[in-house]
Scaffold this motif. Structure first.
Motif, PDB file in Angstrom:
ATOM      1  N   SER A  36      -2.335  -0.208  -6.231  1.00 50.91           N
ATOM      2  CA  SER A  36      -2.757   0.917  -7.057  1.00 50.91           C
ATOM      3  C   SER A  36      -3.867   1.682  -6.349  1.00 50.91           C
ATOM      4  O   SER A  36      -4.689   1.096  -5.651  1.00 50.91           O
ATOM      5  CB  SER A  36      -3.223   0.435  -8.421  1.00 50.91           C
ATOM      6  OG  SER A  36      -4.416  -0.288  -8.288  1.00 50.91           O
ATOM      7  N   THR A  37      -3.838   2.983  -6.513  1.00 54.37           N
ATOM      8  CA  THR A  37      -4.839   3.825  -5.889  1.00 54.37           C
ATOM      9  C   THR A  37      -4.971   5.096  -6.731  1.00 54.37           C
ATOM     10  O   THR A  37      -4.435   5.165  -7.830  1.00 54.37           O
ATOM     11  CB  THR A  37      -4.449   4.131  -4.420  1.00 54.37           C
ATOM     12  OG1 THR A  37      -5.431   4.972  -3.844  1.00 54.37           O
ATOM     13  CG2 THR A  37      -3.107   4.814  -4.318  1.00 54.37           C
ATOM     14  N   HIS A  38      -5.688   6.060  -6.210  1.00 56.85           N
ATOM     15  CA  HIS A  38      -5.835   7.313  -6.938  1.00 56.85           C
ATOM     16  C   HIS A  38      -5.458   8.490  -6.058  1.00 56.85           C
ATOM     17  O   HIS A  38      -5.627   8.444  -4.850  1.00 56.85           O
ATOM     18  CB  HIS A  38      -7.270   7.489  -7.444  1.00 56.85           C
ATOM     19  CG  HIS A  38      -7.602   6.576  -8.579  1.00 56.85           C
ATOM     20  ND1 HIS A  38      -8.200   5.354  -8.394  1.00 56.85           N
ATOM     21  CD2 HIS A  38      -7.377   6.691  -9.906  1.00 56.85           C
ATOM     22  CE1 HIS A  38      -8.341   4.764  -9.564  1.00 56.85           C
ATOM     23  NE2 HIS A  38      -7.856   5.551 -10.504  1.00 56.85           N
TER      24      HIS A  38
ATOM     25  N   ARG B 241       0.375   3.968  -9.128  1.00 57.06           N
ATOM     26  CA  ARG B 241       0.682   2.545  -9.202  1.00 57.06           C
ATOM     27  C   ARG B 241       2.070   2.292  -8.632  1.00 57.06           C
ATOM     28  O   ARG B 241       2.866   3.207  -8.494  1.00 57.06           O
ATOM     29  CB  ARG B 241       0.663   2.064 -10.664  1.00 57.06           C
ATOM     30  CG  ARG B 241      -0.697   2.127 -11.307  1.00 57.06           C
ATOM     31  CD  ARG B 241      -0.659   1.419 -12.661  1.00 57.06           C
ATOM     32  NE  ARG B 241      -1.948   1.519 -13.323  1.00 57.06           N
ATOM     33  CZ  ARG B 241      -2.272   2.468 -14.189  1.00 57.06           C
ATOM     34  NH1 ARG B 241      -1.407   3.395 -14.491  1.00 57.06           N
ATOM     35  NH2 ARG B 241      -3.461   2.487 -14.755  1.00 57.06           N
TER      36      ARG B 241
ATOM     37  N   THR C 157      -4.008   7.721   3.607  1.00 59.90           N
ATOM     38  CA  THR C 157      -3.953   6.906   2.387  1.00 59.90           C
ATOM     39  C   THR C 157      -4.351   7.727   1.169  1.00 59.90           C
ATOM     40  O   THR C 157      -4.359   7.216   0.060  1.00 59.90           O
ATOM     41  CB  THR C 157      -4.901   5.693   2.493  1.00 59.90           C
ATOM     42  OG1 THR C 157      -6.205   6.177   2.862  1.00 59.90           O
ATOM     43  CG2 THR C 157      -4.416   4.706   3.531  1.00 59.90           C
ATOM     44  N   HIS C 158      -4.728   9.012   1.385  1.00 59.90           N
ATOM     45  CA  HIS C 158      -5.135   9.869   0.271  1.00 59.90           C
ATOM     46  C   HIS C 158      -4.009  10.821  -0.116  1.00 59.90           C
ATOM     47  O   HIS C 158      -3.473  11.518   0.736  1.00 59.90           O
ATOM     48  CB  HIS C 158      -6.365  10.698   0.655  1.00 59.90           C
ATOM     49  CG  HIS C 158      -7.504   9.867   1.121  1.00 59.90           C
ATOM     50  ND1 HIS C 158      -7.997   9.918   2.412  1.00 59.90           N
ATOM     51  CD2 HIS C 158      -8.219   8.913   0.488  1.00 59.90           C
ATOM     52  CE1 HIS C 158      -8.973   9.045   2.545  1.00 59.90           C
ATOM     53  NE2 HIS C 158      -9.133   8.422   1.401  1.00 59.90           N
TER      54      HIS C 158
ATOM     55  N   ALA D 213       0.837  -1.198   0.000  1.00 56.23           N
ATOM     56  CA  ALA D 213       0.000   0.000   0.000  1.00 56.23           C
ATOM     57  C   ALA D 213       0.869   1.243   0.000  1.00 56.23           C
ATOM     58  O   ALA D 213       2.051   1.194   0.360  1.00 56.23           O
ATOM     59  CB  ALA D 213      -0.914   0.015   1.229  1.00 56.23           C
TER      60      ALA D 213
ATOM     61  N   SER E 118      -3.960   8.461 -11.424  1.00 58.02           N
ATOM     62  CA  SER E 118      -3.748   7.105 -10.924  1.00 58.02           C
ATOM     63  C   SER E 118      -2.363   6.981 -10.299  1.00 58.02           C
ATOM     64  O   SER E 118      -1.414   7.642 -10.715  1.00 58.02           O
ATOM     65  CB  SER E 118      -3.915   6.099 -12.063  1.00 58.02           C
ATOM     66  OG  SER E 118      -3.045   6.435 -13.111  1.00 58.02           O
TER      67      SER E 118
END
Ligand code: CU
Length: 279
Positions: free
Chosen positions: A234-236, A221, A166-167, A152, A219
């Protein structure tokens, strides 16, 4: 059968017409869709480079394909008998134009690359005071720490109490100094639309600069195989307006206050606690 010279002139004319059409198509039609887009100053520079390189490559590719076709049509073996072609002892014009052409292309790209490199280094050090952007924080840039771990991404905002979230939220139009590190193995932080890719290495503070140009969701990654759930990393992130960013900072800071209390102090790198021994 027409003279080979006539064939050659026609081929050169066809090459010139195709090249002009092709380069226009690349710049006008394909250009706006070229990766990684115009999401940040850095991404924009990469997109411009991609358009430029493609525009140089296409006429070269056309020249190879057309000459291949011309050679097949002109020099193919006709009739039953297999004979050798006439020996070629050199052609001063072709040799000279080949050397001149390739030299020009290579020198132009070298000059363009050097200019781009110096230009982006100047932008990163906050106006070009001659400082090394990789070791000297500009002071003006917003600091954001990017932490990779299996599997993560988390982000710390050291200027705002060092909360961890996490943002990844970034303000538009502001120079951001990303400090990329890892807690375990080597990851690679890749924010595609922002044109940023930086290795996340444990024990290392890898600095990458970015100035977002428009508000958008981008995005994130991991671009380094880092274990079983590498593909899951992967997240944004989001680029928002200055006011929205300020509001988010305050609310996220208070929402994370309790967790921040239990975090290790903000540090450019983190090391695991030494293992506890039995007894
Ligand atoms: Cu990873």
């Amino acid at each position: 059968m027409p003279e080979p010279t006539l064939h050659f002139r026609k081929a050169v004319a066809a090459w010139a017409v195709l090249s002009v059409i092709g380069v226009l198509a690349i710049v006008l039609l394909l250009g706006p869709h070229m990766p990684p887009g115009r999401g940040s100053v850095e991404a924009s520079q990469q997109t411009t480079t991609n358009i430029l390189i493609s525009s140089i490559m296409l006429p070269i590719a056309f020249a190879v394909w057309i000459f291949f076709g011309l050679a097949l049509a002109t020099f193919r073996q006709r009739g039953e008998q297999i004979v050798d072609g006439p020996p070629i002892v050199g052609n001063a014009r072709i040799q000279a134009s080949w050397i001149a052409g390739t030299t020009l292309i290579v020198l132009f790209l070298a000059a363009f690359g050097t200019y781009s490199l110096l230009d982006s280094a100047k932008g990163a050090s906050g106006g070009g005071q001659g400082a090394d952007p990789l070791v000297t924080p500009s002071g003006k840039a917003l600091q954001v720490q990017v932490i990779g771990q299996q599997w993560a991404w988390t982000f710390r905002y050291p200027d705002n109490g060092g909360f961890e979230t996490t943002h990844l939220m970034l303000p538009v139009g502001r120079l951001v100094e990303l400090h990329v590190t890892s807690l375990d193995v080597i990851h690679s932080f890749w924010a595609y639309e922002l044109g940023v890719k930086a290795d996340a290495v444990p024990g290392s503070d890898n600095v990458a600069y970015v100035t977002a140009q428009k508000t958008e969701t981008f995005s994130i990654r991991c671009a380094e195989v880092c274990g079983l759930w590498h593909g899951y990393m992967s997240t944004h992130g989001e680029v928002v307006s200055d006011t929205a960013f300020a509001t988010w900072l305050q609310s996220e800071k208070s929402a994370m206050a309790l967790a921040t209390h239990g975090l290790p102090h903000y540090s450019p790198v983190y090391y695991p606690d030494p293992p506890r021994r039995a007894g």
